[in-house]
Design an enzyme around this catalytic site. Sequence first.
Site, PDB file in Angstrom:
ATOM      1  N   GLY A  52      11.096  -2.942   5.502  1.00  0.00           N
ATOM      2  CA  GLY A  52      10.347  -4.203   5.491  1.00  0.00           C
ATOM      3  C   GLY A  52       9.868  -4.524   4.071  1.00  0.00           C
ATOM      4  O   GLY A  52      10.071  -5.629   3.553  1.00  0.00           O
ATOM      5  N   HIS A  53       9.247  -3.532   3.416  1.00  0.00           N
ATOM      6  CA  HIS A  53       8.809  -3.732   2.023  1.00  0.00           C
ATOM      7  C   HIS A  53      10.007  -4.030   1.126  1.00  0.00           C
ATOM      8  O   HIS A  53       9.955  -4.899   0.251  1.00  0.00           O
ATOM      9  CB  HIS A  53       8.137  -2.466   1.477  1.00  0.00           C
ATOM     10  CG  HIS A  53       6.870  -2.080   2.159  1.00  0.00           C
ATOM     11  ND1 HIS A  53       6.762  -0.933   2.911  1.00  0.00           N
ATOM     12  CD2 HIS A  53       5.655  -2.671   2.201  1.00  0.00           C
ATOM     13  CE1 HIS A  53       5.537  -0.828   3.373  1.00  0.00           C
ATOM     14  NE2 HIS A  53       4.841  -1.870   2.963  1.00  0.00           N
TER      15      HIS A  53
ATOM     16  N   VAL B 289      11.255  -7.086   9.502  1.00  0.00           N
ATOM     17  CA  VAL B 289      12.426  -6.207   9.601  1.00  0.00           C
ATOM     18  C   VAL B 289      12.142  -5.213  10.731  1.00  0.00           C
ATOM     19  O   VAL B 289      11.030  -4.675  10.831  1.00  0.00           O
ATOM     20  CB  VAL B 289      12.688  -5.470   8.271  1.00  0.00           C
ATOM     21  CG1 VAL B 289      13.878  -4.534   8.397  1.00  0.00           C
ATOM     22  CG2 VAL B 289      12.937  -6.487   7.151  1.00  0.00           C
TER      23      VAL B 289
ATOM     24  N   MET C 193       9.028  -2.751  11.602  1.00  0.00           N
ATOM     25  CA  MET C 193       8.796  -1.672  10.642  1.00  0.00           C
ATOM     26  C   MET C 193       7.364  -1.722  10.143  1.00  0.00           C
ATOM     27  O   MET C 193       6.833  -2.802   9.845  1.00  0.00           O
ATOM     28  CB  MET C 193       9.760  -1.811   9.480  1.00  0.00           C
ATOM     29  CG  MET C 193      11.166  -1.584   9.948  1.00  0.00           C
ATOM     30  SD  MET C 193      12.097  -0.623   8.793  1.00  0.00           S
ATOM     31  CE  MET C 193      13.639  -0.518   9.671  1.00  0.00           C
TER      32      MET C 193
ATOM     33  N   SER D 295       4.339   1.091   8.093  1.00  0.00           N
ATOM     34  CA  SER D 295       4.049   2.442   7.574  1.00  0.00           C
ATOM     35  C   SER D 295       3.363   3.260   8.654  1.00  0.00           C
ATOM     36  O   SER D 295       3.463   4.488   8.682  1.00  0.00           O
ATOM     37  CB  SER D 295       3.148   2.339   6.346  1.00  0.00           C
ATOM     38  OG  SER D 295       3.747   1.474   5.409  1.00  0.00           O
TER      39      SER D 295
ATOM     40  N   HIS E 177       9.020   1.046   3.410  1.00  0.00           N
ATOM     41  CA  HIS E 177      10.102   1.063   4.393  1.00  0.00           C
ATOM     42  C   HIS E 177      10.967  -0.174   4.137  1.00  0.00           C
ATOM     43  O   HIS E 177      10.712  -0.942   3.192  1.00  0.00           O
ATOM     44  CB  HIS E 177       9.543   1.104   5.818  1.00  0.00           C
ATOM     45  CG  HIS E 177       8.484   0.079   6.084  1.00  0.00           C
ATOM     46  ND1 HIS E 177       8.755  -1.268   6.119  1.00  0.00           N
ATOM     47  CD2 HIS E 177       7.147   0.196   6.292  1.00  0.00           C
ATOM     48  CE1 HIS E 177       7.640  -1.926   6.361  1.00  0.00           C
ATOM     49  NE2 HIS E 177       6.643  -1.065   6.457  1.00  0.00           N
TER      50      HIS E 177
ATOM     51  N   MET F 281       0.851  -1.195   0.000  1.00  0.00           N
ATOM     52  CA  MET F 281       0.000   0.000   0.000  1.00  0.00           C
ATOM     53  C   MET F 281       0.889   1.249   0.000  1.00  0.00           C
ATOM     54  O   MET F 281       0.458   2.333   0.381  1.00  0.00           O
ATOM     55  CB  MET F 281      -0.930  -0.005   1.216  1.00  0.00           C
ATOM     56  CG  MET F 281      -1.888  -1.203   1.191  1.00  0.00           C
ATOM     57  SD  MET F 281      -3.411  -0.952   2.102  1.00  0.00           S
ATOM     58  CE  MET F 281      -2.790  -0.651   3.729  1.00  0.00           C
TER      59      MET F 281
HETATM   60  O1  PAF Z   1      -0.097  -5.910   3.697  1.00  0.00           O
HETATM   61  C1  PAF Z   1      -0.500  -4.957   2.983  1.00  0.00           C
HETATM   62  O2  PAF Z   1       0.165  -3.948   2.773  1.00  0.00           O
HETATM   63  C2  PAF Z   1      -1.883  -5.035   2.367  1.00  0.00           C
HETATM   64  O3  PAF Z   1      -2.772  -5.676   3.230  1.00  0.00           O
HETATM   65  C3  PAF Z   1      -1.882  -5.695   0.984  1.00  0.00           C
HETATM   66  C4  PAF Z   1      -1.435  -7.139   1.056  1.00  0.00           C
HETATM   67  C5  PAF Z   1      -0.980  -4.917   0.039  1.00  0.00           C
HETATM   68  C6  PAF Z   1      -3.296  -5.679   0.390  1.00  0.00           C
HETATM   69  O4  PAF Z   1      -3.791  -4.396   0.262  1.00  0.00           O
END
Ligand code: PAF
Length: 289
Positions: A44-45, A184, A192, A194, A42, A38
């Site tokens: 983690g992503h 992370v 971590m 958002s 950070h 979304m």
């Molecule tokens: O974990 C997330 O950021 C959200 O739940 C996802 C998997 C992107 C779905 O909107």
Amino acid sequence: MSEIKSPTTRIETSAAKVYEAVRAAQQAGETVGLVPTMGALHQGHLSLVDASLAECDRTVVSIFVNPTQFAPGEDLENYPRPLDRDLELLMQRGCWLVFAPPVEEVFREGHETSVHVGSVALPWEGESRPDHFGGVATVVLKLFQIVPADRAYFGQKDYQQSLVIRQMVADLNVPVEIRVCPIVRESDGLAMSSRNAYLSPEERRQASGLWQALKLAETLVAEGETSVAAITEKMKPVLQHVEVEYIAVLREGTVCEVETITEAAVVAIAARVGKTRLIDNLKIQSRKK
Ligand code: PAF
């Protein structure tokens, strides 16, 4: 926003074009990894992006703040949307394609269908946020249709979400391999997220109690404690500066509580720090295994 091109990263808002690009890559013999996000990226992503870059020929990141997983009164309007910064990070990483659609590209007018998830979605997060996992499963299934990836990457921080997605993929025969990557953490252990951006400096300090409580549970188990009641009782003082919603000790891979830790378990916490709701968890290995 229409298509913007960077030397290495393609940015798309059109579902049809993304599908076409992914299928073309696969037809050329390449594997494609999808990291659904979304945004407000950070480390983690980025660790999920790195896992995909390491395992797949092409990495797609979706950035979509999914309205259907927010309840009225939750933070949908205020959810951080630093799109330019996110794109910059993904370009630097060498991500192949970013799918950043407007809401109406994903949920067209007249959209009526949604995924109903079963018992895995009911307790814990499901109790606090009753429609949340239905919204997550619906958008993730739609993303899997738009980006028919070979693998998709999710974070262990959203432990129950990963179980919901695995269940949905198995039940609906979605041909994608689900990878769940480790949490992370900040230097003081805070997972971590958002939503950490909402915390004041004082709340930020209080939030580190979640990690301290999880580490305490791990230490107690390492010392031979197996009683969940005893463990959670000792965790509570460590969490005194946050408003605990639940502490759950679950059999690993399930949302089922255990009373004694005799096999691998996941200790999960949800708590409010000021107005911010945080979740965290830690896998704990029983000494007996
Ligand atoms: O974990 C997330 O950021 C959200 O739940 C996802 C998997 C992107 C779905 O909107």
